[in-house]
Design an enzyme around this catalytic site. Structure first.
Site, PDB file in Angstrom:
ATOM      1  N   ASN A   1     -15.359 -23.972  -7.994  1.00 18.09           N
ATOM      2  CA  ASN A   1     -15.866 -24.955  -8.935  1.00 18.09           C
ATOM      3  C   ASN A   1     -16.575 -24.270 -10.100  1.00 18.09           C
ATOM      4  O   ASN A   1     -16.370 -24.600 -11.262  1.00 18.09           O
ATOM      5  CB  ASN A   1     -16.820 -25.882  -8.182  1.00 18.09           C
ATOM      6  CG  ASN A   1     -17.195 -27.091  -9.002  1.00 18.09           C
ATOM      7  OD1 ASN A   1     -17.877 -26.956 -10.004  1.00 18.09           O
ATOM      8  ND2 ASN A   1     -16.730 -28.256  -8.584  1.00 18.09           N
TER       9      ASN A   1
ATOM     10  N   HIS B   1      -7.209   6.042   6.126  1.00 19.14           N
ATOM     11  CA  HIS B   1      -6.825   7.141   6.999  1.00 19.14           C
ATOM     12  C   HIS B   1      -6.929   6.724   8.469  1.00 19.14           C
ATOM     13  O   HIS B   1      -6.032   6.976   9.266  1.00 19.14           O
ATOM     14  CB  HIS B   1      -7.731   8.336   6.714  1.00 19.14           C
ATOM     15  CG  HIS B   1      -7.408   9.544   7.521  1.00 19.14           C
ATOM     16  ND1 HIS B   1      -6.335  10.344   7.223  1.00 19.14           N
ATOM     17  CD2 HIS B   1      -7.983  10.061   8.620  1.00 19.14           C
ATOM     18  CE1 HIS B   1      -6.275  11.323   8.104  1.00 19.14           C
ATOM     19  NE2 HIS B   1      -7.268  11.166   8.977  1.00 19.14           N
TER      20      HIS B   1
ATOM     21  N   GLU C   1      -3.023   6.230   1.274  1.00 18.13           N
ATOM     22  CA  GLU C   1      -3.826   7.431   1.414  1.00 18.13           C
ATOM     23  C   GLU C   1      -3.450   8.456   0.344  1.00 18.13           C
ATOM     24  O   GLU C   1      -4.321   9.094  -0.252  1.00 18.13           O
ATOM     25  CB  GLU C   1      -3.566   7.993   2.805  1.00 18.13           C
ATOM     26  CG  GLU C   1      -4.663   8.834   3.364  1.00 18.13           C
ATOM     27  CD  GLU C   1      -4.228   9.451   4.671  1.00 18.13           C
ATOM     28  OE1 GLU C   1      -4.863   9.188   5.670  1.00 18.13           O
ATOM     29  OE2 GLU C   1      -3.228  10.208   4.676  1.00 18.13           O
TER      30      GLU C   1
END
Lengths: 166, 701
Positions: B425, B50, B72
């Site tokens: 990894n 918003h 929104e």
């Protein structure tokens, strides 16, 4: 060289080095200080004396005698370090004494002759100024400070030195 | 809309804010996926979207405004439980977030690169419309909102819970006794209202005739500084009824909606509190306060953004003060010797002591100002881990701990990349596929844990997984295959050394190059990065159980705890992080191995190197005294003893570079200025050891 105004003049800081008189443009000079303890830094070119503490800043100092391959003179109470800033690099230069600040008409400046003094290479010169029967060697600081010789010397590797240790 | 006002002066503020909101979205959306019912999180996400919508619209960045508007709408449906939080929705929100990031970059770069957001907007619209039928019962009216409340306009503003201090409560109580109404008013400004602060001011001004405003949320000062979104609230003591009050406010232009409700008395308020706090945030003050989650709400500190360079300069200035302090003490001592205990001399002594203390405090404060929570880096990871896991088809529970651990800014900047690689990894090579885990009797969901904490003068960061661990034999074979070491050497390596092979340049254990890890960066790069910031990385691994990478970092790069030593009258500083111990060696104990001086320390062979020789080269100048101090330095498992003239002690030093002119000198990390103004050189132990040839002992590389 371009045409110059007859009335134009240069403001120079004049100093002595190995019995000769040199001049540098005042605008690059930050300050002139007395000699002080210089901390040696290993593995730097021979003309780099080391570093000093300039009010909290670490500033490298070079010995102009060594830079120009002149015989190194005794340190006296007149010896000074001229701190200059050229192209963003701040460096202190050890000189025998600082004599004065003077205004030199541009008309009195001649391009560098091929041979001028015993030691100094004409590549470092910007010209020669005449002032009251005296010759002032005008330095090209950019060359003095940024000559590639400096870089090469710096490249001298540790390995080489380590080899010598054995 | 933006043609008649210069947006450039607000651009910086806007971008800072946008960054902040995007960060919030990033963190919160990921959390939402794990905690689907968390209304507070949802509200936080909604508010961030918003706010972005409002600020981007007022700056004229229409694409961003449209996108956030679409977000929104979806979020609003989620909030009202018309939609359920699902993986699809989260994916969609993340996609929207990525687009927001792109849009932001587009704004930063100043070039309209035509980021196309229509697609994702359409998707969002569909999502908002699509599943509306499966609605849950409408949200019950918040108990705090009285039924008698005057409701104007269809788009209702909601009022937040009131926090009143004792004075305000007293005022309200006495006003109630006198028959005044106490109204809690929430005002929402029109979406494109450009001058919010003046609007709010006019509202206050007009209300003066109707009664007295005793409190505003946010504070008057914040309102004046426009530190609110579109809504602000106030408490009004008035004779007028709710309608009249609302109408007075409505008469001001650019007001979107107004809600006027009676202030709830304390008892009711308390009972209803938990519910209110959840709902209340909805339309509440959009200011910074509201964005801090409830956990963080307790720590609302005011901050300013400061240029790092400025801090650096401050640091230098303080450094000068420190030096002057020492000189002042010297002068004081000199005067005392000359003049005796005169009043003036004593005063001067007092002053210099005081200045000394202030300087120390100042130094500490500035250091602290450079410290940031590692959160900044860590917060990027949940999203990344989620994406990586999804791509690799693995289930990963990602646990982040120690977000609040603070470290120097310069370190924070450098640590991100190595961590990304370590996490990759772990997910790529560590965690097994769900099927594999099931077969092994492990929980299907793998765990990756990222942790940061302080230990003494260091920061420790660990990346840990419960995956398959690292197979030392495999690494040996691989290294031989790649021609990195000879088969003989491989056989001789200890388990630990073999595992460290992973750090050799050009080594990668990935059998196939996957989409996520095959970027040509190996663990050697990770190690280089970490060593660049004076850190150390270690691996512990148990086959079948998992792997833990441990990174040890200095608290700050600018300030370092050091061991000062003398060498030929000069002072050198060893960073304490690389000093293992200090020993005294007697000359008669020196032995020769492979033409090298060594001593036995607790049964281990320690190569000795004269610091003088490594630094200055040259032959064996002078004989060693009968007994001399040796600084034992270590990097990973390597040890070397450096012979010095004398030890000076331990000190905190400020690291400065040697300057552009001299540049980098191998073996030196920089210089520092000591208390007495002298310059000491700081040794770069890794560089030094590299030059001694000792390194080649460890790996026959």
């Amino acid at each position: 060289m371009e045409e110059k105004n007859i009335n134009a003049e240069e403001q120079l800081v004049v100093f002595n080095l190995g019995g000769e008189t040199y001049g540098i443009d005042i605008s690059v000079v930050h300050e002139i200080i007395r000699l002080q303890t210089i901390t040696k830094v290993p593995r730097t070119p021979h003309f780099v004396e080391g570093v000093i503490n300039l009010r909290g800043r670490i500033v490298p100092v070079i010995d102009l005698h060594k830079r120009f391959n002149l015989p190194v003179s005794e340190e006296t109470q007149h010896s000074r370090i001229i701190v200059v800033e050229v192209a963003g690099v701040t460096v202190g230069m050890i000189v025998d004494s600082v004599s004065e600040v003077l205004r030199l008409p541009v008309a009195n400046i001649e391009p560098p002759p091929t041979v001028i003094s015993a030691g100094i290479d004409s590549a470092y010169l910007r010209g020669v100024g005449k002032w009251q029967e005296q010759l002032i060697i005008l330095l090209d600081l950019d060359k003095v400070l940024h000559e590639k010789e400096q870089k090469e010397l710096q490249q001298q590797s540790f390995a080489e030195a380590a080899a010598r240790v054995e | 809309m933006t043609s008649d006002f210069d947006i450039s002066q607000y651009l910086g503020i806007f971008l800072d804010e946008a960054e902040e909101q995007i960060q919030i979205l990033d963190e919160s959306i990921i959390l939402l996926e794990q905690d689907k019912e968390n209304m507070e999180l949802l509200n936080k996400i909604f508010r961030a979207a918003h706010t972005l919508k409002g600020s981007s619209a007022s700056m004229g960045f229409d694409k961003m405004a449209h996108l956030t508007h679409a977000m929104e709408n979806v979020l609003d449906r989620l909030r009202h439980r018309d939609l359920a939080v699902s993986t699809e929705i989260v994916n969609l929100l993340l996609e929207a977030l990525d687009n927001l990031q792109l849009l932001k970059n587009e704004i930063v770069s100043g070039q309209d690169q035509q980021v196309n957001v229509e697609g994702v907007i359409a998707k969002l619209k569909k999502a908002a419309e699509g599943v509306v039928i499966e609605t849950l019962p409408a949200e019950p009216v918040s108990p705090a909102v009285d039924k008698r409340a005057t409701e104007i306009q269809t788009e209702q503003v909601k009022v937040s819970a009131l926090e009143l201090d004792d004075i305000e409560k007293n005022v309200i109580n006495s006003a109630e006794v006198k028959g005044y109404h106490i109204w809690h008013v929430a005002v929402k400004l029109a979406e494109d209202c450009l001058m919010k602060a003046p609007r709010a001011y006019i509202v206050f001004n007009n209300l003066k005739d109707a009664g007295e405003v005793i409190k505003t949320i946010p504070s008057i000062q914040e309102i004046e500084e426009e530190k609110f979104d579109r809504t602000f609230e106030l408490v009004l003591i008035s004779r007028e009824d709710a309608d009249t009050v609302a109408n007075i406010i409505k008469s001001v232009s650019e007001i979107d909606s107004v809600a006027v409700v009676p202030v709830v008395t304390e008892q009711e308020n308390k009972a209803a509190d938990p519910v209110i706090s959840e709902k209340s945030a909805v339309g509440s003050t959009g200011g910074k306060k509201a964005f801090q989650g409830s956990a963080a709400a307790a720590k609302v500190t005011q901050t300013v953004r400061v240029d790092v360079q400025r801090l650096e300069n401050l640091m230098n200035l303080v450094g000068e003060l420190v030096i002057d302090r020492t000189r002042l003490l010297d002068v004081g001592q000199g005067l005392k010797n000359k003049l005796g205990n005169q009043d003036m001399v004593e005063t001067m002594e007092e002053v210099s002591v005081h200045i000394g203390r202030i300087t120390t405090d100042l130094q500490e404060e500035i250091m602290k100002a450079r410290m940031f929570p590692i959160e900044q880096v860590f917060n990027r990871f949940p999203r990344m881990v989620r994406d990586l896991a999804q791509k690799a088809g693995k289930e990963v529970d990602f646990i982040v701990e120690g977000r609040e651990t603070e470290l120097d800014r310069t370190v924070i900047e450098e640590i991100g990349d190595p961590l990304i690689h370590l996490l990759r990894n772990s997910i790529d090579h560590g965690i097994e596929s769900p099927e594999e885990r099931k077969a092994l009797g492990k929980p299907v969901q793998g765990t990756v844990r990222l942790n940061a904490f302080h230990r003494e003068n260091q920061i420790i960061i660990t990346v840990e997984d419960d995956g398959r661990g690292i197979d030392a034999d495999k690494l040996r074979r691989k290294a031989v295959e790649k021609g990195l070491i000879s088969p003989d050497t491989a056989a001789r390596l200890s388990e630990r050394e073999a595992i460290n092979l992973i750090f050799l340049p050009g080594f990668s254990t990935a059998k196939t190059i996957s989409d996520v890890s095959g970027r040509g960066v190996g663990m050697d790069i990770v190690r280089n990065h970490i060593e660049k910031i004076n850190g150390i990385i270690d691996i512990e691994t148990v086959q079948g159980k998992g792997t833990r990478f441990t990174i040890k970092l200095p608290l700050t790069l600018a300030i370092n705890r050091s061991l000062l030593v003398y060498l030929d009258e000069s002072v050198f500083a060893f960073p304490l992080s690389s000093v293992v111990e200090i020993i005294n060696v007697e000359r008669k104990n020196i032995q020769r191995v492979q033409k090298r001086d060594v001593v036995l320390v607790r049964g281990e062979v320690l190569p000795l190197v004269k610091l003088r020789q490594v630094l200055h080269g040259g032959g064996a100048q002078g004989e060693l005294p009968d007994k001399f101090p040796v600084v034992v330095c270590g990097i990973s498992e390597k040890r070397v003893g450096l012979v010095v003239d004398a030890l000076l002690g331990e000190q905190e030093i400020v690291i400065k570079s040697l300057g552009e002119y001299i540049g980098q000198v191998a073996g030196l990390a920089g210089a520092t200025i000591m208390g007495d103004g002298r310059v000491a050189l700081i040794l770069d132990v890794r560089g030094l050891i590299g030059q001694t040839g000792v390194e080649s002992y460890a790996f026959a590389g």
